[in-house]
Design an enzyme around this catalytic site. Sequence first.
Site, mmCIF file in Angstrom:
data_model
loop_
_atom_site.group_PDB
_atom_site.id
_atom_site.type_symbol
_atom_site.label_atom_id
_atom_site.label_comp_id
_atom_site.label_asym_id
_atom_site.label_seq_id
_atom_site.Cartn_x
_atom_site.Cartn_y
_atom_site.Cartn_z
ATOM 1 N N ASP A 183 -3.462 1.055 10.037
ATOM 2 C CA ASP A 183 -4.463 2.010 10.257
ATOM 3 C C ASP A 183 -5.022 1.800 11.705
ATOM 4 O OD1 ASP A 183 -4.555 1.095 7.455
ATOM 5 O OD2 ASP A 183 -5.690 2.870 7.530
ATOM 6 N N CYS A 229 0.775 -1.189 -0.116
ATOM 7 C CA CYS A 229 0.105 -0.034 -0.026
ATOM 8 C C CYS A 229 0.881 1.213 -0.251
ATOM 9 C CB CYS A 229 -0.975 0.114 1.149
ATOM 10 S SG CYS A 229 -2.477 1.131 0.954
HETATM 11 O O1 LIG Z 1 -0.844 6.915 8.209
HETATM 12 P P1 LIG Z 1 0.108 6.334 7.120
HETATM 13 O O2 LIG Z 1 1.162 5.399 7.546
HETATM 14 O O3 LIG Z 1 0.333 7.136 5.832
HETATM 15 O O4 LIG Z 1 -1.020 5.229 6.486
HETATM 16 C C1 LIG Z 1 -1.317 4.126 7.110
HETATM 17 C C2 LIG Z 1 -2.139 3.272 6.213
HETATM 18 O O5 LIG Z 1 -3.232 4.007 5.593
HETATM 19 C C3 LIG Z 1 -3.640 3.417 4.623
HETATM 20 O O6 LIG Z 1 -5.201 3.262 4.354
HETATM 21 P P2 LIG Z 1 -6.020 4.054 3.173
HETATM 22 O O7 LIG Z 1 -5.213 3.969 1.995
HETATM 23 O O8 LIG Z 1 -6.362 5.331 3.539
HETATM 24 O O9 LIG Z 1 -7.040 3.093 2.960
HETATM 25 C C4 LIG Z 1 -2.836 2.174 4.577
HETATM 26 O O10 LIG Z 1 -3.728 1.187 4.718
HETATM 27 C C5 LIG Z 1 -1.703 2.464 5.147
HETATM 28 O O11 LIG Z 1 -0.889 1.183 5.494
#
Ligand SMILES: O=P(O)(O)OC[C@H]1O[C@H](OP(=O)(O)O)[C@H](O)[C@@H]1O
Length: 314
Positions: free
Chosen positions: A192, A123
């Site tokens: 998350d 991701c």
């Molecule tokens: O806070 P940071 O480390 O940037 O991101 C943390 C997590 O947020 C994202 O979720 P999404 O893409 O919003 O569904 C991903 O799952 C990623 O690992």
Amino acid sequence: MPNFKLVEESAKKIINMEVRGASRIARFAAETLKEFAKTVEKDFDENMRKASEILMNTRPTAVSLFNAINYVMMYKGENDEEKKADAIRRAEEFIRWVDTAKQKIGEIGAKRIKDGWTILTHCNSSTALMVIKTAFRQGKNIEVIATESRPRYQGHLTVKELAGEGIPTTLIVDSAVRYFMKDVDCVIVGADTITVNGALINKIGTSQIALCARESRVPFMVCAETYKFSPATLFGELVVIEERDAREVAPEEILNLGVKVRNPAFDVTPREYIDLIVTEIGAIPPEMAYVIIRERLGYGLEMGELKVSAKHFD
Ligand SMILES: O=P(O)(O)OC[C@H]1O[C@H](OP(=O)(O)O)[C@H](O)[C@@H]1O
């Protein structure tokens, strides 16, 4: 006039993922509440409560959103003026928490990366990437394998960011993780939510990667600011896994067949698969999640009773 339009617009941006990533969402919610608070002239509590509900009902899984809103909403004051000033101050404090925590995690996590390593990430976690970029900036000769992360392809953001830094990066499809695991020295992902029992809730596919890393004896590192730990799980709540629109996964042609299409955005990695959680206050084993929730976030089990005490960030 309280500017609810601003709050609605922010909520829309979070829902459609124009603003995404657990820490960005949290920071954005705090910023929105700060700007909204400035526009409230009377009935401060009531208006702030309504605004936080709108923001809270956007994406259910990342606890960072809850913790951000909760942090701002613990404002105090004798009257509306004082409350407003305190809410704005608390929002600014939370925003600083987000910014400084990421830097610290970068420094702490980079110590665990060795020269010559190939790191696999999934991701697009700004926190995990901070660790990788810090190690690279320190002169460590590293390479990254990044999954594309269907269905939203956040992996494309990751490879753009890493390529921009000059880090040698390979993009793979999600299902190729096991094929490439033999080349990987360490898996680094974001979070998350971390539950009280140390489980990780992260982008769908994370738990398969953890399973595969365990099979190959590859260390699995999670990068999570302490505001990604979930106090509600201490009170027995389960984390709600967001299930997004089927159209993100399948075209009309498939949907018209009447087949069921499921699109969970996150999954759960049990703590047994996690070697280390890097937070801004230290690199901890997942078993220490309760300590973070108690000492850092201020929620605890005391004298046999559930006790909540609002802690301030310092
Ligand atoms: O806070 P940071 O480390 O940037 O991101 C943390 C997590 O947020 C994202 O979720 P999404 O893409 O919003 O569904 C991903 O799952 C990623 O690992």
